[in-house]
Structures are given as C-alpha cells and as structure tokens.
Design a protein around this motif. Structure first.
Motif, PDB file in Angstrom:
ATOM      1  N   GLU A 118     -70.232  -4.319  18.272  1.00  0.00           N
ATOM      2  CA  GLU A 118     -69.216  -5.373  18.395  1.00  0.00           C
ATOM      3  C   GLU A 118     -68.242  -5.308  17.223  1.00  0.00           C
ATOM      4  OE1 GLU A 118     -66.933  -8.846  18.453  1.00  0.00           O
ATOM      5  OE2 GLU A 118     -68.321  -8.367  16.819  1.00  0.00           O
ATOM      6  N   CYS A 119     -68.773  -5.060  16.026  1.00  0.00           N
ATOM      7  CA  CYS A 119     -67.937  -5.017  14.825  1.00  0.00           C
ATOM      8  C   CYS A 119     -67.005  -3.805  14.798  1.00  0.00           C
ATOM      9  CB  CYS A 119     -68.808  -5.004  13.576  1.00  0.00           C
ATOM     10  SG  CYS A 119     -69.698  -6.546  13.275  1.00  0.00           S
ATOM     11  N   THR A 120     -67.346  -2.752  15.532  1.00  0.00           N
ATOM     12  CA  THR A 120     -66.548  -1.528  15.505  1.00  0.00           C
ATOM     13  C   THR A 120     -65.739  -1.317  16.786  1.00  0.00           C
ATOM     14  OG1 THR A 120     -68.526  -0.310  16.227  1.00  0.00           O
ATOM     15  CG2 THR A 120     -68.044  -0.317  13.867  1.00  0.00           C
ATOM     16  N   GLY A 121     -65.706  -2.319  17.643  1.00  0.00           N
ATOM     17  CA  GLY A 121     -64.840  -2.248  18.816  1.00  0.00           C
ATOM     18  C   GLY A 121     -65.337  -1.365  19.943  1.00  0.00           C
ATOM     19  N   VAL A 122     -66.655  -1.209  20.067  1.00  0.00           N
ATOM     20  CA  VAL A 122     -67.215  -0.418  21.171  1.00  0.00           C
ATOM     21  C   VAL A 122     -66.900  -1.111  22.498  1.00  0.00           C
ATOM     22  CG1 VAL A 122     -69.383   0.316  22.249  1.00  0.00           C
ATOM     23  CG2 VAL A 122     -69.012   0.670  19.802  1.00  0.00           C
ATOM     24  N   ASP A 123     -66.458  -0.327  23.480  1.00  0.00           N
ATOM     25  CA  ASP A 123     -66.066  -0.884  24.781  1.00  0.00           C
ATOM     26  C   ASP A 123     -67.255  -1.183  25.690  1.00  0.00           C
ATOM     27  OD1 ASP A 123     -63.024  -0.755  24.753  1.00  0.00           O
ATOM     28  OD2 ASP A 123     -63.548   1.289  24.181  1.00  0.00           O
ATOM     29  N   GLY A 124     -68.381  -0.543  25.437  1.00  0.00           N
ATOM     30  CA  GLY A 124     -69.545  -0.799  26.267  1.00  0.00           C
ATOM     31  C   GLY A 124     -70.727   0.041  25.823  1.00  0.00           C
ATOM     32  N   ILE A 125     -71.919  -0.470  26.096  1.00  0.00           N
ATOM     33  CA  ILE A 125     -73.160   0.232  25.795  1.00  0.00           C
ATOM     34  C   ILE A 125     -73.843   0.554  27.116  1.00  0.00           C
ATOM     35  CG2 ILE A 125     -75.428   0.064  24.702  1.00  0.00           C
ATOM     36  CD1 ILE A 125     -74.175  -1.889  22.692  1.00  0.00           C
ATOM     37  N   ILE A 126     -74.315   1.771  27.237  1.00  0.00           N
ATOM     38  CA  ILE A 126     -74.955   2.221  28.476  1.00  0.00           C
ATOM     39  C   ILE A 126     -76.405   2.577  28.182  1.00  0.00           C
ATOM     40  CG2 ILE A 126     -74.913   3.929  30.335  1.00  0.00           C
ATOM     41  CD1 ILE A 126     -71.861   4.215  29.740  1.00  0.00           C
ATOM     42  N   ILE A 127     -77.319   1.964  28.932  1.00  0.00           N
ATOM     43  CA  ILE A 127     -78.740   2.221  28.762  1.00  0.00           C
ATOM     44  C   ILE A 127     -79.342   2.617  30.104  1.00  0.00           C
ATOM     45  CG2 ILE A 127     -78.947   0.632  26.812  1.00  0.00           C
ATOM     46  CD1 ILE A 127     -80.183  -1.415  28.716  1.00  0.00           C
ATOM     47  N   GLN A 128     -80.556   3.129  30.058  1.00  0.00           N
ATOM     48  CA  GLN A 128     -81.238   3.533  31.287  1.00  0.00           C
ATOM     49  C   GLN A 128     -82.051   2.365  31.835  1.00  0.00           C
ATOM     50  OE1 GLN A 128     -82.292   7.718  31.548  1.00  0.00           O
ATOM     51  NE2 GLN A 128     -84.379   7.116  32.019  1.00  0.00           N
ATOM     52  N   LYS A 129     -82.153   2.286  33.158  1.00  0.00           N
ATOM     53  CA  LYS A 129     -82.876   1.180  33.784  1.00  0.00           C
ATOM     54  C   LYS A 129     -84.344   1.174  33.397  1.00  0.00           C
ATOM     55  CE  LYS A 129     -79.908   0.677  37.858  1.00  0.00           C
ATOM     56  NZ  LYS A 129     -79.809   0.840  39.333  1.00  0.00           N
ATOM     57  N   LYS A 130     -84.952   2.351  33.377  1.00  0.00           N
ATOM     58  CA  LYS A 130     -86.382   2.430  33.081  1.00  0.00           C
ATOM     59  C   LYS A 130     -86.593   3.022  31.690  1.00  0.00           C
ATOM     60  CE  LYS A 130     -89.435   3.260  36.159  1.00  0.00           C
ATOM     61  NZ  LYS A 130     -90.336   3.887  37.160  1.00  0.00           N
ATOM     62  N   GLY A 131     -87.453   2.375  30.928  1.00  0.00           N
ATOM     63  CA  GLY A 131     -87.830   2.919  29.630  1.00  0.00           C
ATOM     64  C   GLY A 131     -87.011   2.440  28.455  1.00  0.00           C
ATOM     65  N   ALA A 132     -85.910   1.744  28.714  1.00  0.00           N
ATOM     66  CA  ALA A 132     -85.053   1.282  27.623  1.00  0.00           C
ATOM     67  C   ALA A 132     -85.558  -0.049  27.078  1.00  0.00           C
ATOM     68  CB  ALA A 132     -83.623   1.127  28.112  1.00  0.00           C
ATOM     69  N   ALA A 133     -85.205  -0.346  25.836  1.00  0.00           N
ATOM     70  CA  ALA A 133     -85.563  -1.639  25.246  1.00  0.00           C
ATOM     71  C   ALA A 133     -84.917  -2.762  26.044  1.00  0.00           C
ATOM     72  CB  ALA A 133     -85.094  -1.695  23.794  1.00  0.00           C
ATOM     73  N   PRO A 134     -85.671  -3.796  26.371  1.00  0.00           N
ATOM     74  CA  PRO A 134     -85.088  -4.913  27.111  1.00  0.00           C
ATOM     75  C   PRO A 134     -84.225  -5.790  26.216  1.00  0.00           C
ATOM     76  CG  PRO A 134     -87.350  -5.409  26.559  1.00  0.00           C
ATOM     77  CD  PRO A 134     -87.109  -3.987  26.113  1.00  0.00           C
ATOM     78  N   VAL A 135     -83.367  -6.573  26.831  1.00  0.00           N
ATOM     79  CA  VAL A 135     -82.590  -7.567  26.087  1.00  0.00           C
ATOM     80  C   VAL A 135     -83.420  -8.842  26.047  1.00  0.00           C
ATOM     81  CG1 VAL A 135     -80.451  -8.870  25.936  1.00  0.00           C
ATOM     82  CG2 VAL A 135     -80.418  -6.539  26.836  1.00  0.00           C
ATOM     83  N   THR A 136     -84.059  -9.101  24.905  1.00  0.00           N
ATOM     84  CA  THR A 136     -84.919 -10.259  24.738  1.00  0.00           C
ATOM     85  C   THR A 136     -84.284 -11.246  23.766  1.00  0.00           C
ATOM     86  OG1 THR A 136     -86.097  -9.324  22.861  1.00  0.00           O
ATOM     87  CG2 THR A 136     -86.923  -8.751  25.057  1.00  0.00           C
ATOM     88  N   ALA A 137     -84.994 -12.334  23.520  1.00  0.00           N
ATOM     89  CA  ALA A 137     -84.520 -13.302  22.532  1.00  0.00           C
ATOM     90  C   ALA A 137     -84.394 -12.655  21.154  1.00  0.00           C
ATOM     91  CB  ALA A 137     -85.476 -14.487  22.478  1.00  0.00           C
ATOM     92  N   ASP A 138     -85.325 -11.738  20.836  1.00  0.00           N
ATOM     93  CA  ASP A 138     -85.242 -11.031  19.555  1.00  0.00           C
ATOM     94  C   ASP A 138     -84.006 -10.135  19.493  1.00  0.00           C
ATOM     95  OD1 ASP A 138     -87.474 -12.112  18.348  1.00  0.00           O
ATOM     96  OD2 ASP A 138     -88.835 -10.577  19.107  1.00  0.00           O
ATOM     97  N   THR A 139     -83.664  -9.509  20.618  1.00  0.00           N
ATOM     98  CA  THR A 139     -82.453  -8.685  20.673  1.00  0.00           C
ATOM     99  C   THR A 139     -81.222  -9.545  20.405  1.00  0.00           C
ATOM    100  OG1 THR A 139     -83.533  -7.418  22.436  1.00  0.00           O
ATOM    101  CG2 THR A 139     -81.204  -6.978  22.040  1.00  0.00           C
ATOM    102  N   ILE A 140     -81.154 -10.678  21.084  1.00  0.00           N
ATOM    103  CA  ILE A 140     -80.013 -11.581  20.918  1.00  0.00           C
ATOM    104  C   ILE A 140     -79.909 -12.055  19.477  1.00  0.00           C
ATOM    105  CG2 ILE A 140     -78.980 -13.768  21.641  1.00  0.00           C
ATOM    106  CD1 ILE A 140     -78.998 -11.726  23.860  1.00  0.00           C
ATOM    107  N   LYS A 141     -81.040 -12.448  18.904  1.00  0.00           N
ATOM    108  CA  LYS A 141     -81.040 -12.954  17.527  1.00  0.00           C
ATOM    109  C   LYS A 141     -80.605 -11.879  16.543  1.00  0.00           C
ATOM    110  CE  LYS A 141     -83.998 -15.266  14.129  1.00  0.00           C
ATOM    111  NZ  LYS A 141     -85.367 -15.801  13.856  1.00  0.00           N
ATOM    112  N   THR A 142     -81.171 -10.670  16.680  1.00  0.00           N
ATOM    113  CA  THR A 142     -80.820  -9.578  15.768  1.00  0.00           C
ATOM    114  C   THR A 142     -79.356  -9.178  15.915  1.00  0.00           C
ATOM    115  OG1 THR A 142     -83.085  -8.764  16.018  1.00  0.00           O
ATOM    116  CG2 THR A 142     -81.535  -7.306  14.947  1.00  0.00           C
ATOM    117  N   SER A 143     -78.825  -9.320  17.123  1.00  0.00           N
ATOM    118  CA  SER A 143     -77.423  -8.958  17.343  1.00  0.00           C
ATOM    119  C   SER A 143     -76.466 -10.024  16.833  1.00  0.00           C
ATOM    120  CB  SER A 143     -77.164  -8.740  18.842  1.00  0.00           C
ATOM    121  OG  SER A 143     -77.040  -9.976  19.532  1.00  0.00           O
TER     122      SER A 143
END
Length: 246
Positions: A118-143
């Motif tokens: 977000e700080c560097t102006g990335v237009d989007g992040i692409i992850i894989q459906k299976k095996g990728a880290a989920p977006v959890t409350a910890d993800t939101i907090k750390t971000s």
C-alpha cells in the motif's frame, strides 16, 4: 479486531460455498464418512478451497459450538478478479506494479507485505487459491488496515497469472537467490509484477523458468536469507526509487 468469522456444520459450510462466501480455509475432522461429507468434499474440490484434515481436538479449539466435524474460516475482505486488476492498472496514468505471492503461508508476513504494498503504490496482489496464507484478523492487524485498501485477487495457479501478465505487456521479475543478477541490474521502470516465494521453499521452479527476469538481494553477512516481507519491501522500494528518478 475480532477473529475471522467462522461457519461450522457440514450443511452450513456447503451452503456458504454455494452462496459464494469468501471462504479461505475449511477444517474437516479426519475419518468422517457419509453422503453429506462426500458432498462437502466434492464442493470443496470443485471450488478449489484450501482444506485441512485435522483431529477433533483441533476443531474443538476453533469453536465451542456443535461443529459436526467441519469449521470454515471466512475472509474479512472481498477478493477481486485478476483480469479486473490488470485492466484497471493499464488504464491508469501510473506505471503498473503488481505482487505475486507464490505459496506464502505466514499470515503476519502476508500482512506486512500488504502494508508495504500500500505504501509503495502496488496496484494489486495476486495469490493462489490453495495453499496461500489466508486473510485473517492477524493479517488485517499486521497490515495496519492496508488489506482493505490494496486489491487482492485469487487465481487457480500463479503460473497462469504469470502468463496472463506477460501477455498484457507486464514483465515478471522473480525474487530468488538462485540467480547471478542483483536487484540493481534490473529495470523496474516498465510495467512490472514481482514474484515473492514461500518462506521455506522460495519460488516454484516452473515459475522461475517462466519469469522474464530473476533477481536477488546482495547479502554481506553470514545469514543466507532475509525474511520474505523484508525482502519484498526492498524490491518494492527499489522500484519506487527507479521510478521517481529524474
């Protein structure tokens, strides 16, 4: 920040998937049998939802409710289509910049990467459906809330995303120690997608082969690698540095 929303019960999880809820992961008790569990497993495979088979004790720790052997985590954010991300970036006045995360598994690393993106102006992040880290409350907090600002897309395979981006005129640069090129020999001034690998295995060999460029960070100490979120930050800020140069 509350914990990630959960759904429990076999039928409830099936209906949630069919209703297109943004489910990150489903935990299924080992050894379950019956027609309903077969229907659930078929639904999970068809929708390519990450699934873990666990002992009942794990499910009991996840929820005190009557889970019937199945608990699903719902993502607190909505995901975008990769095609929309690319189209919107190409229409904008700035040079497109994307991140591809190949099997990144730690939610806090994921959150830290989203914050830097977000700080560097990335237009989007692409992850894989299976095996990728989920977006959890910890993800939101750390971000620091950046997960609500940077669009994230899920794809079946990262390699397919690589080919799609290349066909759209976006170079793909893989961050890897398995190269002679340093980050400072690569031009990030053109439309670019940077690939970061998993914490333990790095980037998949097939994706390394498909990338337009590979690059590493020079390491002058005795430790052989940086934390993936730190390495990602260096790549992104080198991109910013090159693009703001007169």
């Amino acid at each position: 920040m509350q914990k990630t929303t959960q759904i429990y019960g076999i039928r409830a999880v099936i209906e949630a998937i069919n209703d297109k809820e943004h489910i990150d992961k489903v935990f299924v008790q080992r050894g379950l049998k019956g027609e309903l569990i077969k229907e659930l497993e078929s639904t999970l495979r068809r929708n390519q939802i990450s699934t873990s088979y666990v002992p009942a004790e794990k499910l009991n720790r996840l929820t005190k409710n009557n889970h019937q052997g199945v608990v699903a985590n719902i993502s607190p954010i909505s995901f975008h289509s990769m095609e929309d991300l690319v189209e919107n970036a190409l229409k904008s006045e700035k040079t497109p910049l994307f991140l591809l995360l190949d099997q990144l598994s730690d939610v806090r690393n994921f959150g830290a990467i989203i914050r830097t993106a977000e700080c560097t102006g990335v237009d989007g992040i692409i992850i894989q459906k299976k095996g990728a880290a989920p977006v959890t409350a910890d993800t939101i907090k750390t971000s620091a809330g950046a997960a609500f600002k940077v669009p994230i897309a899920k794809v079946d395979h990262i390699k397919d995303a690589v080919f799609y981006l290349q066909a759209s005129g976006i170079q793909v640069v893989a961050a890897t120690e398995k190269t002679q090129n340093t980050i400072y020999e690569i031009s990030f001034k053109e439309p670019t997608a940077i690939v970061m690998g998993s914490e333990d295995r790095g980037i998949s060999p097939s994706i390394l082969k498909a990338a337009d460029e590979t690059a590493k960070l020079p390491l002058l100490g005795e430790i052989e690698s940086l934390n993936v979120s730190v390495a990602c930050a260096v790549f992104l800020y080198e991109t910013v540095r090159q693009r703001i140069e007169p």
